[in-house]
Design a protein around this motif. Structure first.
Motif, PDB file in Angstrom:
ATOM      1  N   LYS A 190      10.012  -9.836  15.198  1.00  0.00           N
ATOM      2  CA  LYS A 190      11.077 -10.641  15.323  1.00  0.00           C
ATOM      3  C   LYS A 190      10.860 -11.828  14.629  1.00  0.00           C
ATOM      4  N   LYS A 191       9.655 -12.931  15.147  1.00  0.00           N
ATOM      5  CA  LYS A 191       9.635 -14.122  14.926  1.00  0.00           C
ATOM      6  C   LYS A 191       8.211 -14.650  15.290  1.00  0.00           C
ATOM      7  N   MET A 192       7.433 -15.669  14.572  1.00  0.00           N
ATOM      8  CA  MET A 192       6.483 -16.251  15.321  1.00  0.00           C
ATOM      9  C   MET A 192       6.676 -17.772  15.179  1.00  0.00           C
ATOM     10  N   LEU A 193       6.351 -18.417  16.043  1.00  0.00           N
ATOM     11  CA  LEU A 193       6.489 -19.911  16.439  1.00  0.00           C
ATOM     12  C   LEU A 193       5.277 -20.731  16.615  1.00  0.00           C
ATOM     13  N   TYR A 194       4.861 -21.684  15.828  1.00  0.00           N
ATOM     14  CA  TYR A 194       3.872 -22.393  16.282  1.00  0.00           C
ATOM     15  C   TYR A 194       4.206 -23.758  16.614  1.00  0.00           C
ATOM     16  N   TYR A 195       3.374 -24.274  17.790  1.00  0.00           N
ATOM     17  CA  TYR A 195       3.821 -25.629  18.402  1.00  0.00           C
ATOM     18  C   TYR A 195       2.519 -26.359  18.141  1.00  0.00           C
ATOM     19  N   ASP A 196       2.500 -27.247  17.133  1.00  0.00           N
ATOM     20  CA  ASP A 196       1.389 -27.963  16.966  1.00  0.00           C
ATOM     21  C   ASP A 196       0.913 -29.010  18.170  1.00  0.00           C
ATOM     22  N   THR A 197       1.591 -29.407  18.690  1.00  0.00           N
ATOM     23  CA  THR A 197       1.436 -30.423  19.896  1.00  0.00           C
ATOM     24  C   THR A 197       0.516 -29.581  21.035  1.00  0.00           C
TER      25      THR A 197
ATOM     26  N   VAL B 185       9.632 -18.454   6.097  1.00  0.00           N
ATOM     27  CA  VAL B 185       8.887 -19.727   6.681  1.00  0.00           C
ATOM     28  C   VAL B 185       9.749 -20.824   6.754  1.00  0.00           C
ATOM     29  N   LEU B 186      10.136 -21.463   7.958  1.00  0.00           N
ATOM     30  CA  LEU B 186      10.824 -22.767   8.206  1.00  0.00           C
ATOM     31  C   LEU B 186       9.550 -23.814   8.511  1.00  0.00           C
ATOM     32  N   PHE B 187       9.516 -24.963   7.693  1.00  0.00           N
ATOM     33  CA  PHE B 187       8.677 -25.985   8.082  1.00  0.00           C
ATOM     34  C   PHE B 187       9.407 -27.070   8.566  1.00  0.00           C
ATOM     35  N   TYR B 188       9.399 -27.737   9.844  1.00  0.00           N
ATOM     36  CA  TYR B 188      10.285 -28.532  10.180  1.00  0.00           C
ATOM     37  C   TYR B 188       9.595 -29.976  10.013  1.00  0.00           C
ATOM     38  N   GLU B 189      10.448 -31.118   9.809  1.00  0.00           N
ATOM     39  CA  GLU B 189       9.797 -32.332   9.271  1.00  0.00           C
ATOM     40  C   GLU B 189       9.061 -33.004  10.133  1.00  0.00           C
ATOM     41  N   ASP B 190       9.238 -32.750  11.506  1.00  0.00           N
ATOM     42  CA  ASP B 190       8.385 -33.532  12.522  1.00  0.00           C
ATOM     43  C   ASP B 190       6.894 -33.099  12.404  1.00  0.00           C
TER      44      ASP B 190
ATOM     45  N   LYS C  69      -0.308 -23.694  20.231  1.00  0.00           N
ATOM     46  CA  LYS C  69      -0.036 -22.501  20.688  1.00  0.00           C
ATOM     47  C   LYS C  69       0.865 -21.857  19.568  1.00  0.00           C
ATOM     48  N   VAL C  70       0.642 -20.656  19.441  1.00  0.00           N
ATOM     49  CA  VAL C  70       1.269 -19.762  18.660  1.00  0.00           C
ATOM     50  C   VAL C  70       1.925 -18.577  19.421  1.00  0.00           C
ATOM     51  N   SER C  71       3.379 -18.332  19.376  1.00  0.00           N
ATOM     52  CA  SER C  71       4.161 -17.549  20.162  1.00  0.00           C
ATOM     53  C   SER C  71       4.682 -16.377  19.188  1.00  0.00           C
ATOM     54  N   PHE C  72       4.440 -14.981  19.587  1.00  0.00           N
ATOM     55  CA  PHE C  72       4.988 -14.089  18.735  1.00  0.00           C
ATOM     56  C   PHE C  72       5.982 -13.139  19.665  1.00  0.00           C
ATOM     57  N   PHE C  73       7.226 -12.872  19.136  1.00  0.00           N
ATOM     58  CA  PHE C  73       8.017 -12.107  19.794  1.00  0.00           C
ATOM     59  C   PHE C  73       8.599 -10.930  19.127  1.00  0.00           C
ATOM     60  N   GLY C  74       9.038 -10.026  20.005  1.00  0.00           N
ATOM     61  CA  GLY C  74       9.512  -8.571  19.563  1.00  0.00           C
ATOM     62  C   GLY C  74       8.439  -7.552  19.229  1.00  0.00           C
TER      63      GLY C  74
ATOM     64  N   VAL D  91       6.289 -24.683  13.287  1.00  0.00           N
ATOM     65  CA  VAL D  91       6.466 -24.014  12.049  1.00  0.00           C
ATOM     66  C   VAL D  91       7.348 -22.768  12.637  1.00  0.00           C
ATOM     67  N   LEU D  92       8.310 -21.949  12.130  1.00  0.00           N
ATOM     68  CA  LEU D  92       8.998 -20.878  12.371  1.00  0.00           C
ATOM     69  C   LEU D  92       8.791 -19.844  11.335  1.00  0.00           C
ATOM     70  N   CYS D  93       8.137 -18.582  11.589  1.00  0.00           N
ATOM     71  CA  CYS D  93       8.060 -17.575  10.727  1.00  0.00           C
ATOM     72  C   CYS D  93       9.287 -16.383  11.130  1.00  0.00           C
ATOM     73  N   GLU D  94       9.976 -16.284  10.254  1.00  0.00           N
ATOM     74  CA  GLU D  94      11.176 -15.255  10.826  1.00  0.00           C
ATOM     75  C   GLU D  94      10.929 -14.024   9.953  1.00  0.00           C
TER      76      GLU D  94
END
Length: 265
Positions: free
Chosen positions: A138-145, A97-102, A148-153, A106-109
């Protein structure tokens, strides 16, 4: 223990930073010797992060955490999985899991899964029938603004007797942070046990979880398979709440099996 440009701590370590607290057993911090700013942080053993940003999760558990000051990202790893949890309502399992400082992304690989406990909105359904589970490869990407949660693959969402597959699945959260809508794109396949094993094939599927109904469209047509028949139309409506399937748009046509023809005679 502190050496030049480095700090090492062991046993019951607690690190507080902005809106989160990190607990671990081993901590290694490196500093810039010129201004003593932190360059990197590495923590291992019994990793437990408490997050207070009202995000997709409130706790994170894993085996190792690294903080990269240059790229402004915190990376959590688990063996075999790291765990993100929001009480007993939601949990996410993924290797990295990658937590970006902004604080907004959040990126789940890697291959993972999300489970969300269903709400008690439907009197005729048990909680288990409204539970939602999403798997991806493949991955999950969460956009807090965007909430939205996106799932790929090779993504797949299941809820009760319904199963949805697509090249990409996007889930949208309401004001209470519950997933209330799902949109699948690409090679879409939907199956509903509740609707007499009906199946849908198309390129865009919009599922309103709160109302328990969905719309399927295709390029150029969506396909419905039910009771041995195939129907091709511009739109196919799956209404799980009222146990019915309808279609709309011209031209459309049907291909009926011999068994279906005999049953209609």
């Amino acid at each position: 223990m502190t050496t030049r440009g480095r700090l090492v701590s062991k046993k019951n370590v607690e690190v507080q930073r902005e809106n989160s607290t990190l607990y671990c057993e081993n901590l290694n911090v490196t500093f810039d010797e010129r201004d003593f700013n932190i360059q990197s942080l590495k923590a291992t053993e019994k990793i437990h992060i408490i997050d207070k940003r009202d995000n997709l999760f409130s706790e994170a558990i894993g085996d190792r955490v690294t903080w990269d000051a240059k790229n402004k990202v915190t990376i959590l790893r688990g063996q075999p999985f790291a765990l993100l949890r929001e009480g007993n309502r939601r949990q996410i399992l993924v290797p990295r899991v990658l937590f970006y400082e902004d604080g907004k992304t959040v990126l789940c690989e890697g291959k993972g899964s999300l489970y969300e406990r269903g709400e008690e909105k439907f009197p005729n359904l048990s909680t288990e029938e409204t539970d939602l589970k999403v798997n991806w490869t493949k991955k999950m990407l969460y956009y807090d603004t965007l909430r939205k949660v996106s799932f790929f693959g090779e993504s797949e969402a299941t809820r009760g007797g319904q199963k949805l597959q697509g090249d990409q699945i996007d889930a949208y959260l309401d004001n209470d942070k519950n997933i209330h809508k799902i949109i699948a794109t690409g090679n879409v396949h939907f199956f509903s046990k509740r609707l007499e094993n009906s199946e849908g094939f198309g390129s865009l599927f919009t599922w309103d979880l709160a109302q328990d109904n969905a719309l399927l469209t295709g390029n150029p047509k969506a396909e419905l398979r039910k009771e041995g028949s195939q129907t091709f139309s511009e739109k196919v409506f799956f209404n799980m709440a009222e146990n019915r399937v309808t279609w709309e748009g011209r031209p459309h046509w049907q291909i009926m099996s011999n068994e279906t023809k005999r049953s209609n005679e």
